[in-house]
Design an enzyme around this catalytic site. Structure first.
Site, mmCIF file in Angstrom:
data_model
loop_
_atom_site.group_PDB
_atom_site.id
_atom_site.type_symbol
_atom_site.label_atom_id
_atom_site.label_comp_id
_atom_site.label_asym_id
_atom_site.label_seq_id
_atom_site.Cartn_x
_atom_site.Cartn_y
_atom_site.Cartn_z
ATOM 1 N N SER A 146 0.845 -1.199 0.000
ATOM 2 C CA SER A 146 0.000 0.000 0.000
ATOM 3 C C SER A 146 0.876 1.243 0.000
ATOM 4 C CB SER A 146 -0.849 -0.044 1.274
ATOM 5 O OG SER A 146 -1.388 1.220 1.592
ATOM 6 N N TYR A 159 -3.689 -0.228 9.875
ATOM 7 C CA TYR A 159 -3.460 -0.568 8.461
ATOM 8 C C TYR A 159 -2.020 -0.212 8.060
ATOM 9 C CZ TYR A 159 -4.587 -0.656 3.398
ATOM 10 O OH TYR A 159 -4.640 -0.926 2.045
HETATM 11 N N1 NAI Z 1 -8.308 -0.187 -2.892
HETATM 12 C C1 NAI Z 1 -7.177 0.446 -2.682
HETATM 13 O O1 NAI Z 1 -7.054 1.658 -2.933
HETATM 14 C C2 NAI Z 1 -5.999 -0.286 -2.157
HETATM 15 C C3 NAI Z 1 -6.058 -1.575 -1.675
HETATM 16 N N2 NAI Z 1 -4.908 -2.193 -1.231
HETATM 17 C C4 NAI Z 1 -4.907 -3.571 -0.765
HETATM 18 O O2 NAI Z 1 -5.290 -4.425 -1.830
HETATM 19 C C5 NAI Z 1 -5.926 -5.585 -1.318
HETATM 20 C C6 NAI Z 1 -7.292 -5.729 -1.967
HETATM 21 O O3 NAI Z 1 -7.996 -4.525 -1.741
HETATM 22 P P1 NAI Z 1 -9.422 -4.185 -2.365
HETATM 23 O O4 NAI Z 1 -9.716 -5.035 -3.526
HETATM 24 O O5 NAI Z 1 -9.481 -2.724 -2.444
HETATM 25 O O6 NAI Z 1 -10.298 -4.620 -1.105
HETATM 26 P P2 NAI Z 1 -11.780 -5.159 -1.029
HETATM 27 O O7 NAI Z 1 -12.281 -4.839 0.311
HETATM 28 O O8 NAI Z 1 -12.508 -4.663 -2.230
HETATM 29 O O9 NAI Z 1 -11.519 -6.748 -1.154
HETATM 30 C C7 NAI Z 1 -10.831 -7.462 -0.140
HETATM 31 C C8 NAI Z 1 -11.057 -8.932 -0.326
HETATM 32 O O10 NAI Z 1 -10.438 -9.648 0.752
HETATM 33 C C9 NAI Z 1 -11.393 -10.547 1.313
HETATM 34 N N3 NAI Z 1 -11.061 -10.833 2.710
HETATM 35 C C10 NAI Z 1 -11.091 -9.968 3.764
HETATM 36 N N4 NAI Z 1 -10.749 -10.621 4.906
HETATM 37 C C11 NAI Z 1 -10.496 -11.905 4.560
HETATM 38 C C12 NAI Z 1 -10.097 -13.053 5.288
HETATM 39 N N5 NAI Z 1 -9.895 -13.025 6.606
HETATM 40 N N6 NAI Z 1 -9.928 -14.226 4.609
HETATM 41 C C13 NAI Z 1 -10.139 -14.277 3.280
HETATM 42 N N7 NAI Z 1 -10.514 -13.232 2.532
HETATM 43 C C14 NAI Z 1 -10.694 -12.046 3.163
HETATM 44 C C15 NAI Z 1 -12.723 -9.804 1.135
HETATM 45 O O11 NAI Z 1 -13.836 -10.640 1.305
HETATM 46 C C16 NAI Z 1 -12.555 -9.285 -0.291
HETATM 47 O O12 NAI Z 1 -12.815 -10.281 -1.255
HETATM 48 C C17 NAI Z 1 -6.010 -5.383 0.203
HETATM 49 O O13 NAI Z 1 -4.916 -6.019 0.803
HETATM 50 C C18 NAI Z 1 -5.883 -3.878 0.341
HETATM 51 O O14 NAI Z 1 -5.385 -3.496 1.584
HETATM 52 C C19 NAI Z 1 -3.711 -1.553 -1.220
HETATM 53 C C20 NAI Z 1 -3.611 -0.290 -1.672
HETATM 54 C C21 NAI Z 1 -4.737 0.442 -2.200
HETATM 55 O O1 LIG Z 2 -6.247 5.818 3.425
HETATM 56 C C1 LIG Z 2 -7.234 5.057 3.356
HETATM 57 O O2 LIG Z 2 -8.276 5.247 3.982
HETATM 58 C C2 LIG Z 2 -7.165 3.883 2.484
HETATM 59 O O3 LIG Z 2 -8.174 3.294 2.145
HETATM 60 C C3 LIG Z 2 -5.810 3.408 2.047
HETATM 61 C C4 LIG Z 2 -5.841 2.717 0.708
HETATM 62 O O4 LIG Z 2 -6.625 1.554 0.774
HETATM 63 C C5 LIG Z 2 -4.454 2.356 0.330
HETATM 64 O O5 LIG Z 2 -3.952 1.347 0.753
HETATM 65 C C6 LIG Z 2 -3.740 3.301 -0.543
HETATM 66 O O6 LIG Z 2 -2.503 2.761 -0.945
#
Ligand code: NAI
Ligand SMILES: O=C(O)C(=O)C[C@H](O)C(=O)CO
Length: 266
Positions: A146, A159
């Protein structure tokens, strides 16, 4: 000299938490490059929706219910995949959660829950796949880090602590297992349009854009939020033979946020 190949033909990938969002997009991209896709999610309902979404994209994905924080369940998942599909060549530690709570209002239990999913789980899942990767003679692990692997901001202490830790776990897996031809790298997405960030983009009651939405666009040289598609090329690169000498690296895919001091006041 032969150009190393970006094809994932014949490879088996496990992408955690990939029913939708970033994990789903990465898995679809890997499937288009030839990989067989396995994914898990926390509830049967999500897995069913995921399987249907992959099917719609023309992909026969193997979906499993598994909470990535449960070590016994993860070990059972990896054993099942090895039996039903084959040894995992590519692991993407994608499953993650965020809690936006000011630090002094956050309970220790809430803090631990975030650390458990975002940091302990990548340790648990990586530990479960590495022994077979060593036996097979190669492996790719991609940790979804992230901006918060580098930066802090109000309300995301747990986080940021987890994602900063995940950056260092990435470097440590590289250090311990690089000699077995295992590459462990991270992707640090910028602000990406997914359900996780939906509350930061919600329209105001008067229809105007959320102040955080405007803030992110002004902080990003690309002047937009990222899409899940923006992460696919980097993930395929890090999963393919083309990145065989790239190890312990965090590839920030952030439209330039980390390079930019911010707009000067007019
Ligand atoms: N959306 C963003 O701007 C950013 C997201 N990320 C990271 O990318 C990854 C995916 O993020 P998104 O798609 O945005 O999140 P999201 O919330 O849309 O999807 C997360 C997924 O992980 C699953 N999940 C959560 N806890 C779980 C568990 N204990 N066991 C199995 N599955 C579980 C959820 O059910 C979902 O399918 C995460 O690690 C997030 O922190 C990193 C940087 C930016
Ligand atoms: O700052 C927040 O609130 C976020 O949701 C952080 C983003 O998910 C992220 O990881 C940006 O890199």
């Amino acid at each position: 000299m032969e150009l190393k190949n970006f094809s994932l033909e014949g490879k088996i990938a496990l992408v955690t938490g990939a029913s939708y969002g970033i994990g789903f997009a990465i898995a679809c991209g890997m499937a288009k490059c030839g990989a067989t896709i396995c994914f898990n999610d926390i509830k049967q309902e999500l897995v069913d929706k995921g399987i249907a979404a992959y099917k719609e994209a023309g992909i026969e994905a193997h979906g499993y219910v598994c909470d990535v924080t449960d070590e016994d369940a993860v070990n059972a998942l990896v054993a099942t995949i090895e039996k039903e599909v084959g040894v995992i060549d590519i692991l993407v530690n994608n499953a993650g959660i965020i809690k936006r709570i000011p630090m002094c209002e956050m309970t220790a239990a809430q803090f631990r829950q975030v650390i458990d999913v975002d940091l302990n789980a990548p340790f648990i899942v990586s530990k479960a796949v590495i022994p077979s990767m060593i036996k097979k003679g190669h492996g790719k692990i991609i940790n979804i880090c992230s901006m918060m692997s580098e930066l802090g901001r109000e309300t995301v202490s747990a986080y940021a602590a987890a994602k900063g830790g995940l950056k260092m776990l990435t470097k440590n897996i590289c250090s311990e297992y690089g000699e077995y031809n295992i590459q462990c790298n991270g992707i640090g997405p910028g602000y990406i349009e997914t359900p996780q960030t939906a509350p930061l983009r919600e329209r105001q009651p008067d229809g105007s854009r959320h102040p955080f939405d405007q803030f992110i666009v002004s902080k990003t040289p690309a002047a937009r939020w990222g899409t899940t598609e923006d992460l696919v090329g980097p993930a395929v690169f890090l999963a393919s033979d083309a990145s065989d000498f790239v190890n312990g690296h965090i590839l920030y895919v952030d439209g330039g946020i980390l390079a930019y001091i911010g707009k000067q006041p007019q």
